[in-house]
Design an enzyme around this catalytic site. Sequence first.
Site: not given
Length: 175
Positions: A45, A97, A115
């Site tokens: 994540h 997350e 990004h």
Amino acid sequence: MIHALTKEIDLAQFLQSVSINENFDILRLNYSPTCWKSNMAQLLHTMLRVGNLERSIEFYTQVLGMKLLRQSENSEYKYTLAFVGYDEESTGSAVIELTYNWGTESYDHGNAFGHIAIGEEDIYARCEAITAAGGKVIRPAGPVAGGSTEIAFVEDPDGYKIEFIQMSSAEKGLG
């Protein structure tokens, strides 16, 4: 069963995960069997700090079409986590997350983070859907400057940039 890279895999499951063209060239492979994962690391994540968790969950689920995978609250340390993504980490997918530190409404993004990139089959249709859902497209879909890779950028409610890359050219790099 067949053996690939000396690992046994289920042929039917493999064939359902692959896209091929009329020349039998593999166009896309979404197959990450458990037996392969045991020998490889996996990106799980990316964490983003957000100023309004409900607003961010709404953006990632309603505008980008992700699922809210799980959410947890820590009252002792005053934060709430929400994990969003297109699928669970156990499938090989990376997720986002969203971290809300209670009482913090905004963050300085600095100049280091760029990004998040998401592969998409049709970035033009995706941008139309994002706009229709109230999202903010900050760079319309089209070829990257000086190249042919098709990209678009949107911005989430906290100002984080999300790049959409046409899947047909996602692995070629920007050019």
